[in-house]
Structures are given as C-alpha cells and as structure tokens.
Design an enzyme around this catalytic site. Structure first.
Site, PDB file in Angstrom:
ATOM      1  N   SER A 139     -59.721   8.282  -3.895  1.00  0.00           N
ATOM      2  CA  SER A 139     -58.969   7.072  -3.969  1.00  0.00           C
ATOM      3  C   SER A 139     -58.110   7.976  -3.509  1.00  0.00           C
ATOM      4  O   SER A 139     -57.326   9.816  -4.386  1.00  0.00           O
ATOM      5  CB  SER A 139     -58.477   6.664  -4.320  1.00  0.00           C
ATOM      6  OG  SER A 139     -57.137   5.599  -3.773  1.00  0.00           O
ATOM      7  N   TYR A 152     -55.433   3.341 -12.341  1.00  0.00           N
ATOM      8  CA  TYR A 152     -55.986   3.456 -11.238  1.00  0.00           C
ATOM      9  C   TYR A 152     -55.416   4.813 -10.603  1.00  0.00           C
ATOM     10  O   TYR A 152     -56.647   5.899 -10.663  1.00  0.00           O
ATOM     11  CB  TYR A 152     -56.041   2.417  -9.841  1.00  0.00           C
ATOM     12  CG  TYR A 152     -56.937   2.653  -8.430  1.00  0.00           C
ATOM     13  CD1 TYR A 152     -57.708   2.378  -8.558  1.00  0.00           C
ATOM     14  CD2 TYR A 152     -56.166   3.349  -7.514  1.00  0.00           C
ATOM     15  CE1 TYR A 152     -58.459   2.955  -7.848  1.00  0.00           C
ATOM     16  CE2 TYR A 152     -56.982   3.187  -7.208  1.00  0.00           C
ATOM     17  CZ  TYR A 152     -58.420   3.159  -6.768  1.00  0.00           C
ATOM     18  OH  TYR A 152     -59.426   2.961  -5.792  1.00  0.00           O
ATOM     19  N   VAL A 185     -59.547   0.661   2.168  1.00  0.00           N
ATOM     20  CA  VAL A 185     -60.428  -0.620   3.299  1.00  0.00           C
ATOM     21  C   VAL A 185     -60.172  -1.082   2.912  1.00  0.00           C
ATOM     22  O   VAL A 185     -59.561  -2.384   1.394  1.00  0.00           O
ATOM     23  CB  VAL A 185     -61.585   1.019   2.451  1.00  0.00           C
ATOM     24  CG1 VAL A 185     -62.875   0.457   3.293  1.00  0.00           C
ATOM     25  CG2 VAL A 185     -61.785   2.370   2.258  1.00  0.00           C
ATOM     26  N   THR A 187     -62.636  -4.388   1.491  1.00  0.00           N
ATOM     27  CA  THR A 187     -62.910  -4.315   0.681  1.00  0.00           C
ATOM     28  C   THR A 187     -62.868  -5.286  -0.192  1.00  0.00           C
ATOM     29  O   THR A 187     -61.395  -6.335  -0.765  1.00  0.00           O
ATOM     30  CB  THR A 187     -63.859  -3.468  -0.630  1.00  0.00           C
ATOM     31  OG1 THR A 187     -62.546  -3.381  -1.564  1.00  0.00           O
ATOM     32  CG2 THR A 187     -63.774  -1.754   0.167  1.00  0.00           C
TER      33      THR A 187
END
Length: 253
Positions: A139, A152, A185, A187
């Site tokens: 990422s 993250y 993105v 998602t």
C-alpha cells in the site's frame, strides 16, 4: 498473458475487491485459481461449483497451522502452486493513544505475518515445480504513511520489505517476487470512506491529485492488471521491485 494457462495460482483474499479482480483475470487467462478467504463458506462453495475457482478454503491467514493445512489440501488435489498473490489484508484506523494494542497486533498478524505464513507454505512446492512468481500487495500507506493508520501503515511497510528480502533469497530458486503498492481503490475495505459524509474530505484530497481520470478511488481491475502482468513471464526483468500504483497520488506528497 503468456505461459500461465493450466498453471495453479493461489490468491489470498480472492473473493472481493482487488483479490476478486485478480482471480477473475487469472482464470480468464486459463489458469486454475484457488483462494484462501474469510468469506462465508457457502459463498466459497458456490464459486467452486460455478467453475470460477478450483478450490476455495475459508482460512484465517494469521493462523500458521491453518494456512499450512489449507495449502497442503490444495496442492494434494491440484498439484503445485506456481503463482501466488498475497493480497488478503485488514484495515481499521487506530489513532493513538486510544487505540487498543490488540488492534495493532491484529494488523501485523494478518497483513504481515499472514503473508509470510502463506509464502512459507507455498515455497516447497514451487521450488519442486521448478520455480514461479509471487506478488505481494502492499500500500502507499506503507511508503508515505498516513495519520491515524500506524498499524496498517507499519504492516504494509513490512510487506514491502518482506517481498524485497524474499526476492533476494529465493531468486536463485527461480522464484521471482515483486510488490505492488496501490493507492486508494474502490473495494469493500474502503466502503466506509465512499459515503456522502466522506465526499467533502475526498474533494479536499483531490486538490492537486494528478489522476488523469480526476478520480480519487481507482478500480480494482487497474491493480489486477499490474499484478497479473507481474505474474506473467513477460515481466521477467522485474524482481524485488516495489511498484507504486496510485495514479500519481504520492507524487504530490
């Protein structure tokens, strides 16, 4: 894509978002595709029954023993895995100091350690088959960082370095490894950001964004295109690469 037809690919998190797009493209190229996913069992069984996948096993990739068992079952039924996509991940904001330690641990357990567990389970069969290709999905948060996302971001930074280290180690075994680092993105993972309440924040983020589409969120297929190219032998000049795929977002940061 060349040279992929008939080979067995494993995609983690292959039932939604980027993973689903990758699995679909690989199947369209003639590959046999298996997935490890946390999707409901009925959904996994339906995907196999419909012929979209040759195998789908509900697996928590943070459980090393469960991963070993799942990979062994897939290979026993379908042969060696020669293409692997480490895509499965979680994301939840964890602003400090109020963020619980367990939330940080869970990101590391799934995103970083889980990717290692799956790779470790697949490697023996891949070596025995003469080699293969692995793509890690990182990422841009693991490259540039993002306030409130320390868990993250740290996990994804680890994923990028894991891919580079394993590339150095496994290249002599004819295993090619690369990492793709997507920007934002569209998602299920980012669904909470794509709401009416989030429109003003997204508009602010778009100021200066060089996207030729003038869109903050990319489509999963855009990332799948890159991942599938990296799995293909046509990309054999790329090994140990960490590729930013964000339509120029980090170029402005």
């Amino acid at each position: 894509m060349t040279g992929l037809a008939g080979q067995l690919a494993l995609v983690t998190g292959g039932t939604s978002g980027i993973g689903l797009a990758i699995a679909a493209q690989l199947a369209a190229a003639g590959m046999r595709v298996a997935v490890l996913s946390d999707a409901p069992q009925q959904e996994l069984e339906s995907a196999v029954a419909e012929g979209r996948l040759v195998a789908a096993i509900r697996t928590d990739i943070s459980d090393a023993a469960a991963v070993t068992t799942a990979v062994a079952a897939i290979e026993a039924a379908h042969g060696p895995i020669t293409r692997l996509v480490n895509n499965a991940a979680i994301w939840m904001p964890n602003p400090v100091p109020e963020s619980p330690i367990a939330l940080f641990d869970r990101h590391i357990d799934v995103n970083l350690k889980g990717s290692f567990y799956v790779t470790q389970a697949v490697i023996p069969g891949m070596i025995a088959a003469g080699g293969g290709s692995i793509v890690f999905v990182g990422s841009v948060s693991g490259i540039a960082g993002r306030a409130g996302d320390s868990a993250y971001s740290a996990s994804k930074a680890g994923v990028a370095m894991l891919s580079r280290t394993l590339a150095a180690e496994l290249g002599p075994k004819n295993i090619r490894i690369n990492c793709v680092c997507p920007g934002a993105v569209a998602t299920p993972l980012t669904a909470g950001l794509r709401t009416a309440d989030g429109e003003q924040a997204i508009a602010a983020l778009m100021v200066g964004h060089p996207s030729p589409r003038r869109a903050f969120f990319m489509e999963p297929e855009q990332i799948a295109n890159i991942v599938c190219f990296l799995l293909d032998d046509r990309s054999n000049a790329l090994h140990g690469a960490v590729i930013t795929a964000d339509e120029g977002l980090t170029a402005t940061m």
